[in-house]
Design an enzyme around this catalytic site. Structure first.
Site, PDB file in Angstrom:
ATOM      1  N   LYS A 102      -4.560   3.708 -12.134  1.00  0.00           N
ATOM      2  CA  LYS A 102      -3.392   3.732 -13.020  1.00  0.00           C
ATOM      3  C   LYS A 102      -3.720   3.948 -14.487  1.00  0.00           C
ATOM      4  O   LYS A 102      -3.108   4.783 -15.157  1.00  0.00           O
ATOM      5  CB  LYS A 102      -2.574   2.459 -12.835  1.00  0.00           C
ATOM      6  N   SER A 129      -7.235  12.346 -48.574  1.00  0.00           N
ATOM      7  CA  SER A 129      -8.469  11.570 -48.588  1.00  0.00           C
ATOM      8  C   SER A 129      -8.324  10.463 -49.608  1.00  0.00           C
ATOM      9  O   SER A 129      -7.698  10.644 -50.647  1.00  0.00           O
ATOM     10  CB  SER A 129      -9.641  12.480 -48.948  1.00  0.00           C
ATOM     11  N   LYS A 142      -8.031  16.807 -51.362  1.00  0.00           N
ATOM     12  CA  LYS A 142      -8.079  17.085 -49.922  1.00  0.00           C
ATOM     13  C   LYS A 142      -6.713  17.100 -49.246  1.00  0.00           C
ATOM     14  O   LYS A 142      -5.842  16.292 -49.531  1.00  0.00           O
ATOM     15  CB  LYS A 142      -8.941  16.032 -49.211  1.00  0.00           C
ATOM     16  N   ASN A 191       0.819  -1.218   0.000  1.00  0.00           N
ATOM     17  CA  ASN A 191       0.000   0.000   0.000  1.00  0.00           C
ATOM     18  C   ASN A 191       0.856   1.273   0.000  1.00  0.00           C
ATOM     19  O   ASN A 191       0.576   2.209  -0.747  1.00  0.00           O
ATOM     20  CB  ASN A 191      -0.955  -0.010   1.203  1.00  0.00           C
ATOM     21  N   GLU A 239      -7.018  18.205 -35.468  1.00  0.00           N
ATOM     22  CA  GLU A 239      -8.322  17.559 -35.245  1.00  0.00           C
ATOM     23  C   GLU A 239      -8.211  16.478 -34.172  1.00  0.00           C
ATOM     24  O   GLU A 239      -9.067  16.342 -33.296  1.00  0.00           O
ATOM     25  CB  GLU A 239      -8.828  16.908 -36.538  1.00  0.00           C
ATOM     26  N   THR A 257     -15.125  38.348 -32.069  1.00  0.00           N
ATOM     27  CA  THR A 257     -15.933  37.968 -30.909  1.00  0.00           C
ATOM     28  C   THR A 257     -17.191  37.352 -31.514  1.00  0.00           C
ATOM     29  O   THR A 257     -17.625  37.785 -32.597  1.00  0.00           O
ATOM     30  CB  THR A 257     -16.296  39.183 -30.016  1.00  0.00           C
ATOM     31  N   HIS A 258     -17.717  36.364 -30.866  1.00  0.00           N
ATOM     32  CA  HIS A 258     -18.869  35.621 -31.412  1.00  0.00           C
ATOM     33  C   HIS A 258     -18.550  35.030 -32.793  1.00  0.00           C
ATOM     34  O   HIS A 258     -19.450  34.794 -33.587  1.00  0.00           O
ATOM     35  CB  HIS A 258     -20.113  36.510 -31.511  1.00  0.00           C
TER      36      HIS A 258
END
Ligand code: ARG
Length: 474
Positions: A343, A295, A301, A128, A308, A173-174
């Site tokens: 663990k 791709s 692509k 322990n 990601e 912003t936004h």
């Protein structure tokens, strides 16, 4: 009698074969094969072998110092443990699930090598306090590797921020165009997030660096052990105060995962922006091909897989934090087998954070900005509207009135498809006679960013100074 614990009886057939030799004495039948597999941790805790051996060497050294072992026994144990370590490092060691965990595997191998003296190692100790010590040592050494990798990423960010101190992009912003900012300034925002992460990691390290060794099973031990000495041998700041707490506490694992979750949250935010910026719609930056993949069906692509994946891996690290919090919730003192479940989440959080930091530290310095495209984007969306309002305020107009005037000019601009800087003086003066020829200085993107020239502002000069201060702080 099976309780007759002479070394000979243990090595021979006195206890049932499949019962663990290190605790099989009171058992009358072998452990169920499934239960042995179910309760074993060796498949994942074997990565603690170095820390386990270091802890055992410190323990044996201390036992000799206080006279529980002879100097000869200590030397034999240390030599045996180093030989076991070499076997493990060189891939010769055979881990046995029947021996449950890393601790009993190593102890059994030691005894096999050096005989009865190996059985004295566990005097005054329990698995322990042993496992509590091992994990702390492990997290401590991983913490130092992670801190170094985090620093490498921070340095890379500072280099890129310095290169991009003058590059103008839209600030959002936004996710709507707000005001122009410099790319360097945006990157330094990421740097600040990481700076807090680095300091959280150090806090975690400071609190975990206490030695639980000597707490034994839960109550301490009857031997005249020297806990300060083992703490010192293992590089701890000192021994923990309370034996019950020592064997049960996993705060350090939770704290590490909390650090890891916040760091991953920051990396996921940066990842999200990188993904957006590499898209044809934003077209702000280029990631080198080596950090992207293609791709199998769409030949054109080039996907930003690395950011990601970092964004995606944030979820599992957050999950590990919740696992550990839930593991500890309502757990009575002192050690419970539940704790063996600490663990895998902890190790996976460590591995994931290391990989993600490495990916980022390699990738960030290799980013190239598409300056023209960023500049064009900053010109769209009336990003200098606030500058025009501030200009009117300087000419004596109240800010709310200035806000209204600029709002009307923007509405006009939307109608006729012109940015504020593209309107003639006459057009602008229709909205306010306080607008004069010098208005065009504040309507340029360069003028707009340069004017925000104070600590924490986006002006290129401020970005350069912030980079210098950040370098000094690293
Ligand atoms: N493998 C165990 C763990 O990881 C070691 C401690 C076992 N202690 C015990 N009393 N069964 O927690």
């Amino acid at each position: 009698m099976s309780q007759n614990k002479t070394p000979e009886s243990n090595n021979n057939d006195a206890s049932p074969k499949a019962t663990n030799q290190q605790w099989g004495g009171r058992f009358s039948e072998p452990t169920d094969a499934f239960v042995a597999r179910f309760t074993a941790s060796v498949n994942f805790d074997q990565r603690l072998f170095n820390q386990d051996i270091d802890g055992s060497i410190a323990h044996a050294t201390m036992l000799a110092k206080v006279g529980v072992l002879t100097e000869g026994e200590k030397a034999q144990i240390i030599e045996g443990l180093e030989a076991v370590r070499l076997d493990i490092v060189e891939g010769r060691f055979e881990w046995s699930e029947a021996l449950e965990d890393v601790h009993m595997n190593i102890e059994a191998a030691l005894t096999q090598r050096i005989g009865i003296t190996g059985k004295k190692l566990h005097t005054g100790r329990s698995r322990n306090d042993q496992v509590a010590t091992d994990i702390r040592l492990y997290v401590r050494s991983e913490t130092d590797l992670i801190a170094a990798e985090l620093k490498r990423l921070q340095e890379g960010l500072l280099g890129l921020a310095e290169r991009e101190a003058d590059t103008i992009m839209p600030g959002f912003t936004h996710l709507q165009t707000a005001q122009p900012v410099t790319f360097g300034h945006h990157l330094l925002a990421w740097f600040e997030m990481l700076k807090r992460d680095a300091s959280r990691l150090q806090d975690c390290r400071t609190r975990l660096n206490q030695s639980p060794l000597g707490a034994a099973a839960l109550a301490g031990t009857t031997y005249p052990i020297d806990r300060a000495y083992t703490a010192q041998l293992l590089g701890f700041d000192g021994p923990t105060e309370n034996s019950l707490d020592s064997v049960s506490d996993r705060d350090f694992a939770i704290e590490f995962c909390a650090f890891a979750s916040i760091l991953m949250t920051h990396l996921s935010r940066a990842s999200e922006e990188l993904v957006l910026w590499t898209s044809a719609q934003f077209n702000f930056i280029d990631l080198p091909d080596r950090f992207c993949t293609g791709s199998s069906i769409m030949p054109q692509k080039k996907n930003p897989d690395v950011p990601e994946l970092v964004r995606g891996k944030t979820g599992r690290v957050n999950g590990h934090l919740i696992s550990l919090l839930t593991l500890m919730k309502s757990q009575p003192l002192a050690y419970n087998k539940d704790n063996q479940e600490d663990k895998e989440p902890l190790f996976d959080a460590i591995d994931t954070v290391k990989d993600c930091l490495r990916a980022f530290a390699d990738m960030i310095p290799a980013i190239t900005s598409k300056k023209d495209s960023m500049y064009e984007a900053a010109k769209r969306g009336f990003s200098t509207a606030t500058d025009l309002a501030d200009y009117l305020v300087r000419a004596g107009v109240a800010f709310r009135d200035a806000h209204e005037v600029v709002g009307l000019s923007v509405a006009y601009g939307i109608e006729c498809g012109k940015d504020l800087s593209e309107m003639s003086l006459e057009e602008l003066q229709k909205f306010s006679s306080d607008i004069k020829e010098d208005v065009f200085e504040v309507l340029t993107l360069e003028g707009s960013v340069a004017a925000r020239n104070h600590i924490g502002g986006t002006a290129p000069a401020q970005v350069r100074e912030a980079v210098q201060r950040a370098r000094a702080s690293l």
